[in-house]
Design an enzyme around this catalytic site. Structure first.
Site, PDB file in Angstrom:
ATOM      1  CB  CYS A  54     -31.832 -64.399-102.120  1.00  0.00           C
ATOM      2  SG  CYS A  54     -30.070 -65.776-101.035  1.00  0.00           S
ATOM      3  CB  CYS A  57     -29.337 -62.083 -98.864  1.00  0.00           C
ATOM      4  SG  CYS A  57     -29.568 -61.943 -99.913  1.00  0.00           S
ATOM      5  CB  CYS A  72     -35.709 -78.287-117.676  1.00  0.00           C
ATOM      6  SG  CYS A  72     -36.103 -76.937-115.419  1.00  0.00           S
ATOM      7  CB  CYS A 103     -27.995 -64.173-104.590  1.00  0.00           C
ATOM      8  SG  CYS A 103     -28.616 -61.975-103.458  1.00  0.00           S
ATOM      9  CB  CYS A 106     -26.290 -63.776 -99.378  1.00  0.00           C
ATOM     10  SG  CYS A 106     -26.703 -64.685-100.752  1.00  0.00           S
ATOM     11  CG  HIS A 109     -25.606 -72.993-106.733  1.00  0.00           C
ATOM     12  ND1 HIS A 109     -25.021 -72.669-108.037  1.00  0.00           N
ATOM     13  CD2 HIS A 109     -26.531 -73.890-106.897  1.00  0.00           C
ATOM     14  CE1 HIS A 109     -25.232 -73.256-108.456  1.00  0.00           C
ATOM     15  NE2 HIS A 109     -26.232 -74.324-107.427  1.00  0.00           N
ATOM     16  CG  HIS A 112     -26.614 -74.121-113.366  1.00  0.00           C
ATOM     17  ND1 HIS A 112     -26.702 -74.544-112.719  1.00  0.00           N
ATOM     18  CD2 HIS A 112     -25.124 -73.760-113.309  1.00  0.00           C
ATOM     19  CE1 HIS A 112     -25.005 -74.886-111.526  1.00  0.00           C
ATOM     20  NE2 HIS A 112     -24.414 -74.699-112.698  1.00  0.00           N
ATOM     21  CG  ASP A 116     -32.214 -74.436-122.306  1.00  0.00           C
ATOM     22  OD1 ASP A 116     -32.432 -73.106-121.726  1.00  0.00           O
ATOM     23  OD2 ASP A 116     -32.020 -75.734-122.496  1.00  0.00           O
ATOM     24  NE  ARG A 125     -33.645 -74.667-119.335  1.00  0.00           N
ATOM     25  CZ  ARG A 125     -33.287 -75.677-118.861  1.00  0.00           C
ATOM     26  NH1 ARG A 125     -33.080 -75.138-117.686  1.00  0.00           N
ATOM     27  NH2 ARG A 125     -32.236 -76.600-119.267  1.00  0.00           N
ATOM     28  CB  CYS A 127     -32.581 -73.764-114.920  1.00  0.00           C
ATOM     29  SG  CYS A 127     -32.561 -76.100-113.912  1.00  0.00           S
TER      30      CYS A 127
END
Length: 140
Positions: A54, A57, A72, A103, A106, A109, A112, A116, A125, A127
């Site tokens: 991350c 952090c 993708c 994470c 902390c 974001h 997602h 698939d 997966r 992503c």
């Protein structure tokens, strides 16, 4: 699924602190739940061996052995380095229903999760935005 519960993450900082510590794109993704454009991220084509952490952090999130090319446009992984490295919660934004990956240390974001992924590797997966991570080679 149940509605998301408020999570008290171990690492807590004021948004002004995050803004000072992160570059603008990383701040936008990690703290404002943004995304980078597909096929533009620093780690999209990375094939080196190491650990993805991350960016906010330093929590170890993914090992390179779980990375694969899903086509993708973002780095894709089949599983986190350990299940407790991430938190999964529902994301209903942008008129979609998705599983958001945060994470676990902390609350940043990361991206997602989708059903698939490669069937021979669990069918999931992850992503993930490159700008939400740092990459460490074994010798670093």
């Amino acid at each position: 699924m149940a509605k998301n519960q408020k999570i008290d993450f171990p690492i807590q900082k004021e948004e002004t602190e995050w803004k000072k510590e992160l570059d603008p794109m990383s701040y936008h993704i990690l703290r404002e739940k943004g995304t980078e454009r597909p096929f533009t991220g620093q780690y999209y084509l990375n094939k080196d061996t190491g650990i993805y952490e991350c960016k906010a952090c330093g929590n170890e999130i993914f090992h390179s052995s779980a990375k694969y090319d899903s086509g993708c446009g973002w780095p894709s992984f089949t599983e986190p380095i350990k299940p407790e490295a991430v938190v999964v919660q529902m994301d209903y934004s942008h008129f979609m229903i998705r599983e958001e990956i945060l994470c676990a240390q902390c609350g940043g974001h990361l991206g997602h999760r989708f059903p698939d992924g490669p069937r021979d590797r669990g069918g999931i997966r992850y992503c993930i935005n490159s700008a939400s991570m740092d990459f460490k080679k074994p010798d670093q």
